[in-house]
Scaffold this motif. Structure first.
Motif, PDB file in Angstrom:
ATOM      1  N   ARG A 108       0.847  -1.191   0.000  1.00 42.89           N
ATOM      2  CA  ARG A 108       0.000   0.000   0.000  1.00 42.89           C
ATOM      3  C   ARG A 108       0.877   1.233   0.000  1.00 42.89           C
ATOM      4  NH1 ARG A 108      -3.808   2.104   4.990  1.00 42.89           N
ATOM      5  NH2 ARG A 108      -4.685   3.928   3.942  1.00 42.89           N
ATOM      6  N   GLU A 109       0.586   2.154  -0.896  1.00 45.96           N
ATOM      7  CA  GLU A 109       1.283   3.428  -0.942  1.00 45.96           C
ATOM      8  C   GLU A 109       0.334   4.546  -0.535  1.00 45.96           C
ATOM      9  OE1 GLU A 109       2.954   4.063  -4.762  1.00 45.96           O
ATOM     10  OE2 GLU A 109       4.322   2.343  -4.658  1.00 45.96           O
ATOM     11  N   LEU A 110       0.807   5.410   0.360  1.00 45.51           N
ATOM     12  CA  LEU A 110       0.015   6.558   0.771  1.00 45.51           C
ATOM     13  C   LEU A 110       0.385   7.751  -0.109  1.00 45.51           C
ATOM     14  CD1 LEU A 110      -0.005   4.619   3.261  1.00 45.51           C
ATOM     15  CD2 LEU A 110      -0.373   6.660   4.647  1.00 45.51           C
ATOM     16  N   TYR A 147       3.455   0.839   2.843  1.00 48.06           N
ATOM     17  CA  TYR A 147       3.461  -0.411   3.610  1.00 48.06           C
ATOM     18  C   TYR A 147       3.861  -1.548   2.672  1.00 48.06           C
ATOM     19  CZ  TYR A 147       0.810   2.064   7.215  1.00 48.06           C
ATOM     20  OH  TYR A 147       0.401   2.947   8.185  1.00 48.06           O
ATOM     21  N   GLU A 148       4.986  -2.161   2.924  1.00 48.52           N
ATOM     22  CA  GLU A 148       5.436  -3.259   2.073  1.00 48.52           C
ATOM     23  C   GLU A 148       6.323  -4.181   2.896  1.00 48.52           C
ATOM     24  OE1 GLU A 148       7.796  -4.083  -2.118  1.00 48.52           O
ATOM     25  OE2 GLU A 148       7.396  -2.032  -1.477  1.00 48.52           O
ATOM     26  N   LEU A 168       5.552  -3.575   7.419  1.00 47.19           N
ATOM     27  CA  LEU A 168       6.690  -2.659   7.477  1.00 47.19           C
ATOM     28  C   LEU A 168       6.286  -1.354   6.806  1.00 47.19           C
ATOM     29  CD1 LEU A 168       9.650  -2.018   8.096  1.00 47.19           C
ATOM     30  CD2 LEU A 168      10.231  -2.971   5.845  1.00 47.19           C
ATOM     31  N   LEU A 169       6.321  -0.269   7.578  1.00 49.33           N
ATOM     32  CA  LEU A 169       6.044   1.065   7.050  1.00 49.33           C
ATOM     33  C   LEU A 169       7.362   1.772   6.782  1.00 49.33           C
ATOM     34  CD1 LEU A 169       4.320   3.582   6.432  1.00 49.33           C
ATOM     35  CD2 LEU A 169       4.345   4.080   8.887  1.00 49.33           C
TER      36      LEU A 169
END
Length: 203
Positions: free
Chosen positions: A14-16, A57-58, A91-92
């Motif tokens: 997920r990319e913010l 988040y990856e 993992l952020l």
């Protein structure tokens, strides 16, 4: 008797999105980690190290599985046993040194016995046990050797006993009486640790 199995698995990234105003890109304000750092970890401040961008988040790995076992002892007695476990890893990462590594799990079980008292009355008693374990690690600002990390360890234990009586007063009216006793123990240990010294500060 019957046995039901259930579960799910999630693997995602997920990319913010970055944010912009009239003057250009702006950083994320505040929003520290859950256990290990103060609230301005990502927003600057005393030890935050400046605003950050490019949050992502990856990976995000989540799993949940369990089983329900049902046993009909006779016409008036039934036992149900439920087992479950869930796990989370994430993992952020950011544009700076700031990151948060999460690793947690929840597991437990519930035992329930239901008895028929006559045609319309029932008595149910049960016991449940749930345990949670959550680890979090964040790097502190660079510049001091060796590299320093903040580490949080959260543990939770919850136990519950319950009893419920359902009485049929008339055809259109049931009355329920119950009692539940809960016991909860949760604690957190926060440490500033280094690669050379496992734990030099506990709060």
């Amino acid at each position: 008797a019957s046995l039901t199995l259930f579960g799910s698995q999630l693997d995602a990234t997920r990319e913010l999105p970055n944010r912009y105003d009239a003057t250009g890109r702006i950083g994320y304000p505040g929003g520290g980690s859950t256990l290990t750092m103060q609230n301005n970890y990502f927003g600057g401040g005393a030890i935050g190290g400046g605003n950050t961008y490019d949050w992502g988040y990856e990976p995000i790995n989540e799993s949940y599985f369990g089983a329900v076992y049902r046993q009909q002892l006779n016409e008036d007695n039934e036992i149900n046993l439920k087992l479950f476990r869930s796990e989370l890893e994430s993992l952020l990462t950011t544009s700076g040194f700031q990151s948060i590594d999460w690793n947690g799990s929840t597991s437990g079980y519930e035992l329930q016995h239901t008895m028929k008292l006559g045609r319309a009355n029932t008595l149910t008693w049960g016991y449940s046990d749930e345990r949670r374990h959550f680890l979090e690690q964040t790097p502190l600002p660079p510049g001091i050797a060796p590299v320093t990390y903040a580490f949080g360890d959260y543990r939770y234990t919850g136990k519950s006993y319950y009893l419920q009586l359902v009485l049929n007063v008339i055809d259109q009216l049931d009355v329920s009486f119950g009692y539940r006793h809960n016991e909860v123990d949760d604690r957190v240990v926060v440490k500033n640790a280094t690669w050379r010294v496992p734990a030099n500060k506990t709060q």
